[in-house]
Write a protein that holds these residues in place. Structure first.
Motif, PDB file in Angstrom:
ATOM      1  N   SER A   1      87.777 -41.431 -20.502  1.00  0.00           N
ATOM      2  CA  SER A   1      88.982 -42.696 -21.306  1.00  0.00           C
ATOM      3  C   SER A   1      89.200 -43.132 -20.373  1.00  0.00           C
ATOM      4  O   SER A   1      89.037 -43.654 -19.435  1.00  0.00           O
ATOM      5  N   LEU A   2      89.473 -45.195 -21.047  1.00  0.00           N
ATOM      6  CA  LEU A   2      89.696 -45.625 -20.358  1.00  0.00           C
ATOM      7  C   LEU A   2      91.034 -46.848 -21.484  1.00  0.00           C
ATOM      8  O   LEU A   2      91.316 -46.260 -22.249  1.00  0.00           O
ATOM      9  N   ARG A   3      91.989 -47.236 -20.568  1.00  0.00           N
ATOM     10  CA  ARG A   3      92.874 -47.876 -21.160  1.00  0.00           C
ATOM     11  C   ARG A   3      92.474 -49.441 -20.583  1.00  0.00           C
ATOM     12  O   ARG A   3      93.361 -49.526 -19.557  1.00  0.00           O
ATOM     13  N   LEU A   4      92.420 -50.541 -21.690  1.00  0.00           N
ATOM     14  CA  LEU A   4      92.823 -52.153 -21.496  1.00  0.00           C
ATOM     15  C   LEU A   4      93.282 -52.385 -21.484  1.00  0.00           C
ATOM     16  O   LEU A   4      93.956 -52.082 -22.730  1.00  0.00           O
ATOM     17  N   SER A   5      94.394 -53.601 -21.146  1.00  0.00           N
ATOM     18  CA  SER A   5      95.304 -53.764 -21.142  1.00  0.00           C
ATOM     19  C   SER A   5      94.633 -55.629 -21.307  1.00  0.00           C
ATOM     20  O   SER A   5      94.564 -55.822 -20.396  1.00  0.00           O
ATOM     21  N   CYS A   6      95.965 -56.008 -21.736  1.00  0.00           N
ATOM     22  CA  CYS A   6      95.793 -57.619 -21.896  1.00  0.00           C
ATOM     23  C   CYS A   6      97.338 -58.348 -21.729  1.00  0.00           C
ATOM     24  O   CYS A   6      97.557 -58.263 -22.831  1.00  0.00           O
ATOM     25  N   ALA A   7      97.633 -59.243 -20.711  1.00  0.00           N
ATOM     26  CA  ALA A   7      98.645 -59.636 -21.050  1.00  0.00           C
ATOM     27  C   ALA A   7      98.239 -61.421 -21.118  1.00  0.00           C
ATOM     28  O   ALA A   7      97.711 -61.568 -21.273  1.00  0.00           O
ATOM     29  N   THR A   8      99.582 -61.776 -21.828  1.00  0.00           N
ATOM     30  CA  THR A   8      99.537 -63.188 -21.526  1.00  0.00           C
ATOM     31  C   THR A   8     100.521 -64.060 -21.668  1.00  0.00           C
ATOM     32  O   THR A   8     101.539 -63.119 -20.898  1.00  0.00           O
ATOM     33  N   SER A   9     100.154 -65.119 -21.277  1.00  0.00           N
ATOM     34  CA  SER A   9     101.487 -66.100 -20.858  1.00  0.00           C
ATOM     35  C   SER A   9     102.622 -66.665 -21.783  1.00  0.00           C
ATOM     36  O   SER A   9     103.168 -66.719 -21.577  1.00  0.00           O
ATOM     37  N   THR A  10     102.289 -66.024 -22.491  1.00  0.00           N
ATOM     38  CA  THR A  10     103.644 -66.865 -23.567  1.00  0.00           C
ATOM     39  C   THR A  10     104.183 -66.129 -23.830  1.00  0.00           C
ATOM     40  O   THR A  10     104.888 -65.643 -24.445  1.00  0.00           O
ATOM     41  N   LEU A  11     104.975 -67.425 -24.202  1.00  0.00           N
ATOM     42  CA  LEU A  11     106.900 -66.301 -24.034  1.00  0.00           C
ATOM     43  C   LEU A  11     106.607 -66.260 -25.744  1.00  0.00           C
ATOM     44  O   LEU A  11     107.885 -65.659 -26.032  1.00  0.00           O
ATOM     45  N   THR A  12     106.113 -66.449 -26.830  1.00  0.00           N
ATOM     46  CA  THR A  12     106.085 -65.923 -28.421  1.00  0.00           C
ATOM     47  C   THR A  12     105.614 -65.249 -28.541  1.00  0.00           C
ATOM     48  O   THR A  12     104.214 -65.659 -29.996  1.00  0.00           O
ATOM     49  N   PHE A  13     104.723 -64.456 -27.874  1.00  0.00           N
ATOM     50  CA  PHE A  13     103.743 -63.329 -28.080  1.00  0.00           C
ATOM     51  C   PHE A  13     103.831 -62.754 -30.177  1.00  0.00           C
ATOM     52  O   PHE A  13     103.331 -63.009 -29.516  1.00  0.00           O
ATOM     53  N   ARG A  14     105.215 -62.732 -29.359  1.00  0.00           N
ATOM     54  CA  ARG A  14     105.497 -62.245 -30.912  1.00  0.00           C
ATOM     55  C   ARG A  14     104.886 -62.232 -32.242  1.00  0.00           C
ATOM     56  O   ARG A  14     105.245 -61.887 -33.346  1.00  0.00           O
ATOM     57  N   ARG A  15     104.648 -63.663 -31.921  1.00  0.00           N
ATOM     58  CA  ARG A  15     104.255 -64.585 -33.199  1.00  0.00           C
ATOM     59  C   ARG A  15     102.531 -65.093 -33.379  1.00  0.00           C
ATOM     60  O   ARG A  15     101.688 -64.693 -34.248  1.00  0.00           O
ATOM     61  N   TYR A  16     101.721 -63.995 -32.517  1.00  0.00           N
ATOM     62  CA  TYR A  16     100.953 -63.713 -32.867  1.00  0.00           C
ATOM     63  C   TYR A  16      99.456 -62.862 -32.801  1.00  0.00           C
ATOM     64  O   TYR A  16     100.351 -61.366 -31.996  1.00  0.00           O
ATOM     65  N   ASN A  17      98.757 -62.480 -33.247  1.00  0.00           N
ATOM     66  CA  ASN A  17      98.217 -61.676 -33.885  1.00  0.00           C
ATOM     67  C   ASN A  17      96.654 -61.529 -32.826  1.00  0.00           C
ATOM     68  O   ASN A  17      96.787 -61.988 -32.668  1.00  0.00           O
ATOM     69  N   MET A  18      96.669 -59.626 -32.873  1.00  0.00           N
ATOM     70  CA  MET A  18      95.596 -59.414 -32.000  1.00  0.00           C
ATOM     71  C   MET A  18      94.694 -59.029 -31.775  1.00  0.00           C
ATOM     72  O   MET A  18      94.560 -58.002 -32.603  1.00  0.00           O
ATOM     73  N   GLY A  19      93.562 -59.205 -31.131  1.00  0.00           N
ATOM     74  CA  GLY A  19      92.625 -58.735 -31.065  1.00  0.00           C
ATOM     75  C   GLY A  19      91.456 -58.168 -29.685  1.00  0.00           C
ATOM     76  O   GLY A  19      91.993 -58.810 -29.053  1.00  0.00           O
ATOM     77  N   TRP A  20      91.176 -57.323 -30.040  1.00  0.00           N
ATOM     78  CA  TRP A  20      89.639 -56.960 -29.390  1.00  0.00           C
ATOM     79  C   TRP A  20      87.830 -57.162 -29.705  1.00  0.00           C
ATOM     80  O   TRP A  20      87.932 -55.877 -30.326  1.00  0.00           O
ATOM     81  N   PHE A  21      87.311 -57.705 -28.849  1.00  0.00           N
ATOM     82  CA  PHE A  21      86.264 -57.751 -29.078  1.00  0.00           C
ATOM     83  C   PHE A  21      85.236 -56.972 -27.672  1.00  0.00           C
ATOM     84  O   PHE A  21      85.902 -57.275 -27.130  1.00  0.00           O
ATOM     85  N   ARG A  22      84.017 -56.925 -28.041  1.00  0.00           N
ATOM     86  CA  ARG A  22      83.339 -57.081 -27.362  1.00  0.00           C
ATOM     87  C   ARG A  22      82.081 -57.196 -27.453  1.00  0.00           C
ATOM     88  O   ARG A  22      81.468 -57.800 -28.246  1.00  0.00           O
ATOM     89  N   GLN A  23      80.910 -57.260 -26.202  1.00  0.00           N
ATOM     90  CA  GLN A  23      79.546 -57.882 -26.276  1.00  0.00           C
ATOM     91  C   GLN A  23      78.841 -57.625 -25.212  1.00  0.00           C
ATOM     92  O   GLN A  23      79.164 -57.079 -23.663  1.00  0.00           O
ATOM     93  N   ALA A  24      77.640 -56.388 -25.665  1.00  0.00           N
ATOM     94  CA  ALA A  24      77.016 -55.719 -25.016  1.00  0.00           C
ATOM     95  C   ALA A  24      75.937 -56.676 -24.551  1.00  0.00           C
ATOM     96  O   ALA A  24      75.259 -58.468 -25.226  1.00  0.00           O
ATOM     97  N   PRO A  25      75.050 -55.841 -23.396  1.00  0.00           N
ATOM     98  CA  PRO A  25      74.450 -57.431 -23.298  1.00  0.00           C
ATOM     99  C   PRO A  25      73.307 -57.578 -24.403  1.00  0.00           C
ATOM    100  O   PRO A  25      72.398 -56.636 -25.136  1.00  0.00           O
ATOM    101  N   GLY A  26      72.316 -58.809 -24.243  1.00  0.00           N
ATOM    102  CA  GLY A  26      71.485 -59.127 -25.487  1.00  0.00           C
ATOM    103  C   GLY A  26      72.263 -59.386 -27.096  1.00  0.00           C
ATOM    104  O   GLY A  26      71.354 -59.147 -27.906  1.00  0.00           O
ATOM    105  N   LYS A  27      73.754 -58.826 -27.086  1.00  0.00           N
ATOM    106  CA  LYS A  27      73.792 -58.532 -28.034  1.00  0.00           C
ATOM    107  C   LYS A  27      74.816 -59.674 -28.421  1.00  0.00           C
ATOM    108  O   LYS A  27      75.443 -59.940 -27.300  1.00  0.00           O
ATOM    109  N   GLU A  28      75.383 -60.279 -29.986  1.00  0.00           N
ATOM    110  CA  GLU A  28      76.498 -61.072 -29.903  1.00  0.00           C
ATOM    111  C   GLU A  28      77.567 -59.979 -30.015  1.00  0.00           C
ATOM    112  O   GLU A  28      78.077 -58.875 -29.910  1.00  0.00           O
ATOM    113  N   ARG A  29      78.569 -60.931 -29.694  1.00  0.00           N
ATOM    114  CA  ARG A  29      80.294 -60.611 -29.840  1.00  0.00           C
ATOM    115  C   ARG A  29      80.778 -59.905 -30.839  1.00  0.00           C
ATOM    116  O   ARG A  29      80.427 -60.589 -32.024  1.00  0.00           O
TER     117      ARG A  29
END
Length: 121
Positions: free
Chosen positions: A17-45
């Motif tokens: 297992s791993l836990r990734l974190s994503c910190a943002t600078s915005t003070l209006t974080f509550r206004r944003y929807n958030m997502g995770w994407f990934r890109q493997a070698p030789g593949k599209e994100r």
């Protein structure tokens, strides 16, 4: 401009297992929807998971359902991706995205630099 910074990647054995974190600078974080994407070698994100600004709606790619969990802590301006039962095919650079719409497509919003996840067999 919203700064997005991912962390928590690393090398793990299959089944781990791993836990990734994503910190943002915005003070209006509550206004944003958030997502995770990934890109493997030789593949599209590709889309991995998304969470609405309130946290009430989450969506996952079929390949990670029941193994990954996205969550957010609005008071900390942070979104998380808990990854369990990792497989070698999960190896990729993982990117966080902040967007005013739900982040399902590979374009738009604000992107981080990515964090490498490597799963050994």
């Amino acid at each position: 401009q919203v700064q997005v910074v991912e962390s928590g990647g690393g090398l793990v054995q299959a089944g781990g297992s791993l836990r990734l974190s994503c910190a943002t600078s915005t003070l209006t974080f509550r206004r944003y929807n958030m997502g995770w994407f990934r890109q493997a070698p030789g593949k599209e994100r590709e889309f991995v998971a998304a969470i609405s600004w309130s946290g009430s709606t989450t969506n996952y790619a079929d390949s990670v359902k029941a193994r990954f969990t996205i969550s957010r802590a609005n008071a900390e301006n942070t979104v998380y991706l808990q990854m369990n039962s990792l497989k070698p095919e999960d190896t990729a650079v993982y990117y966080c995205n902040a967007r005013t719409t739900m982040p399902y497509s590979d374009s738009g919003g604000y992107w981080g630099q990515g964090t490498q996840v490597t799963v050994s067999s």
